[in-house]
Design an enzyme around this catalytic site. Structure first.
Site, PDB file in Angstrom:
ATOM      1  N   ASP A   1       3.351  12.383  -2.844  1.00 11.63           N
ATOM      2  CA  ASP A   1       3.926  13.695  -2.620  1.00 11.63           C
ATOM      3  C   ASP A   1       2.749  14.621  -2.297  1.00 11.63           C
ATOM      4  O   ASP A   1       1.594  14.302  -2.611  1.00 11.63           O
ATOM      5  CB  ASP A   1       4.653  14.163  -3.881  1.00 11.63           C
ATOM      6  CG  ASP A   1       5.104  15.593  -3.794  1.00 11.63           C
ATOM      7  OD1 ASP A   1       5.740  15.958  -2.805  1.00 11.63           O
ATOM      8  OD2 ASP A   1       4.791  16.362  -4.730  1.00 11.63           O
TER       9      ASP A   1
ATOM     10  N   ASP B   1       2.798  18.662  -2.334  1.00 12.52           N
ATOM     11  CA  ASP B   1       2.694  19.896  -3.113  1.00 12.52           C
ATOM     12  C   ASP B   1       2.650  19.619  -4.610  1.00 12.52           C
ATOM     13  O   ASP B   1       3.514  18.896  -5.148  1.00 12.52           O
ATOM     14  CB  ASP B   1       3.875  20.810  -2.795  1.00 12.52           C
ATOM     15  CG  ASP B   1       3.877  21.246  -1.339  1.00 12.52           C
ATOM     16  OD1 ASP B   1       4.079  22.439  -1.095  1.00 12.52           O
ATOM     17  OD2 ASP B   1       3.662  20.384  -0.450  1.00 12.52           O
TER      18      ASP B   1
ATOM     19  N   ASN C   1      12.431  15.525  -7.148  1.00 10.91           N
ATOM     20  CA  ASN C   1      12.735  14.878  -5.870  1.00 10.91           C
ATOM     21  C   ASN C   1      11.794  13.714  -5.564  1.00 10.91           C
ATOM     22  O   ASN C   1      11.936  13.055  -4.536  1.00 10.91           O
ATOM     23  CB  ASN C   1      12.710  15.897  -4.731  1.00 10.91           C
ATOM     24  CG  ASN C   1      11.324  16.481  -4.490  1.00 10.91           C
ATOM     25  OD1 ASN C   1      10.568  16.695  -5.430  1.00 10.91           O
ATOM     26  ND2 ASN C   1      11.003  16.755  -3.245  1.00 10.91           N
TER      27      ASN C   1
END
Length: 409
Positions: A201, A203, A360
């Protein structure tokens, strides 16, 4: 007579000890069934398990020869006869499931070792081997007041299968919270030593920021967007819905601000070291992000990332429209992209590592062979199999079994 004999030698480590003892054994045609050695602070512990078929007289001569060789080297030696029943029990253990337990902290003390080994014992796991993966620490470092950037790692090879895996992980989580340590528990399989792809990921994982929040500040809607971002990362909001709400607030933002935000992005601790090391080891790397391609490509150029999949900002006449082009990269899309890249690289999912911090990211963490929640939100930390909260991203190298002495930079 037939005998299984265990020979244990200990003392100051020096060249020639193993040769001296095994040379004496060669004179009687001994068969080596097992051998192991460890050295801690220049102190040797050597064990040799052998099968002997000797008369009592020749056996006595052999033990005397070994004793003389050990005395000449100032090494202590002792002998123990192993019963056939005990030997068979030992031989049967080789088929048992093995796991690797990795203890990570800024510095390791006795409470941490005692706590971890108490948990493994409670759950019926037997420790076969203990290894320090982190480097040796100088006296100056030991006496330093600020150890905030240090790292220490001890790896335990354990045998057996826990009756209640959920309870074991809960105990490790409690230990982590109590002592500010990270504990990883993974199957010791061929895949552990043959990971080939790492998917990150972006961020709050690779970088210490949520880019959409930085864009929102530039657009004057920072507080509103940050609140939605936090709720989404905690899993309180559906990602696509929250993403659409945040994007709508960015409508009208001037394209010129993107470059300035990209230039100010700060990498999380250990990111550069980890990715540089992975590249030198031949790993492929990917960014799978619910953020934006513009910033993913910026990091790709800076770090040498192989693949980037993120959202494409829609910009018309130099202004952000509040929409994105193409498929929104949400949690499910990340998992699909990870599987696609594994297939493209011709590897099994077990050979993929996924690293993320938000809700997520859970789908891709769950399908990867090694899913790591990095400085994650509470929901993610509780759901992920592996967590790193106290060290930097480069601690992932320890989970792969690499030692600090394996210098790659």
């Amino acid at each position: 007579m037939n005998e299984i004999l265990l020979i244990n030698a200990s003392g100051q480590d020096k060249p020639g000890v193993t040769h001296a003892l095994t040379h004496a054994l060669t004179q009687v045609g001994a068969r080596v069934l097992d051998i192991g050695q460890a050295v801690i602070h220049d102190t040797l512990a050597l064990g040799i398990l052998v099968e002997l078929r000797l008369s009592a007289e020749v056996r006595a001569e052999l033990l005397n020869a070994i004793q003389q060789a050990a005395t000449a080297l100032d090494i202590q030696v002792r002998f123990q006869t192993i019963t056939p029943e005990r030997y068979e029990h030992w031989a049967e253990q080789q088929g048992k499931t093995r796991h690797i337990v990795t203890l990570l902290a800024r510095q390791i003390d006795a409470r941490m070792i005692a706590g971890l080994t108490g948990i493994t014992s409670k759950h019926g796991l037997n420790i076969d081997m203990i290894s320090r993966l982190s480097g040796r620490v100088s006296l100056a470092e030991l006496n330093a007041d600020d150890l905030a950037q240090g790292s220490a790692c001890v790896e335990f090879s354990v045998r057996g299968t826990p009756a209640d895996m959920a309870a074991l992980r809960a105990d490790f989580m409690d230990l982590s919270a109590e002592l500010n340590v990270d504990v990883a528990f993974q199957r010791d399989t061929v895949y552990r030593r043959n990971r080939r792809l790492v998917c990150f990921d972006m961020d709050s994982t690779l970088i210490d920021a949520e880019v959409i929040d930085e864009l929102a500040k530039a657009a004057g809607v920072g507080e509103q967007v940050a609140e939605i971002t936090e709720a989404a990362m905690r899993g309180e909001l559906d990602f696509k819905q929250s993403f659409a709400r945040r994007m709508a607030l960015l409508k009208g933002l001037d394209e010129s601000v993107l470059a300035g935000i990209a230039a100010q992005l700060q990498l999380n601790e250990g990111a550069e070291k980890l990715i540089s090391s992975l590249k030198k080891l031949g790993y492929k790397t990917a960014i799978l992000s619910g953020g934006f391609n513009y910033f993913g490509r910026y990091l790709q150029a800076k770090l040498g990332i192989d693949y980037v999949y993120a959202n494409e900002l829609d910009i018309v006449d130099g202004k952000v429209t509040g929409e994105v082009k193409g498929i929104v990269v949400d949690g499910q899309r990340k998992a699909e992209l990870l599987a696609m890249l594994a297939k493209q690289e011709g590897i099994a999912l077990e050979q993929v590592i996924a690293v993320g911090d938000g809700a997520n990211d859970l789908p891709m963490l769950s399908v990867a062979g090694l899913g790591v929640a990095f400085r994650a939100k509470p929901l993610v930390k509780a759901s992920a199999e592996h967590n790193i909260s106290n060290l930097g991203l480069d601690a992932i190298l320890y989970l792969l079994g690499f030692r600090e002495r394996d210098k790659l930079l």
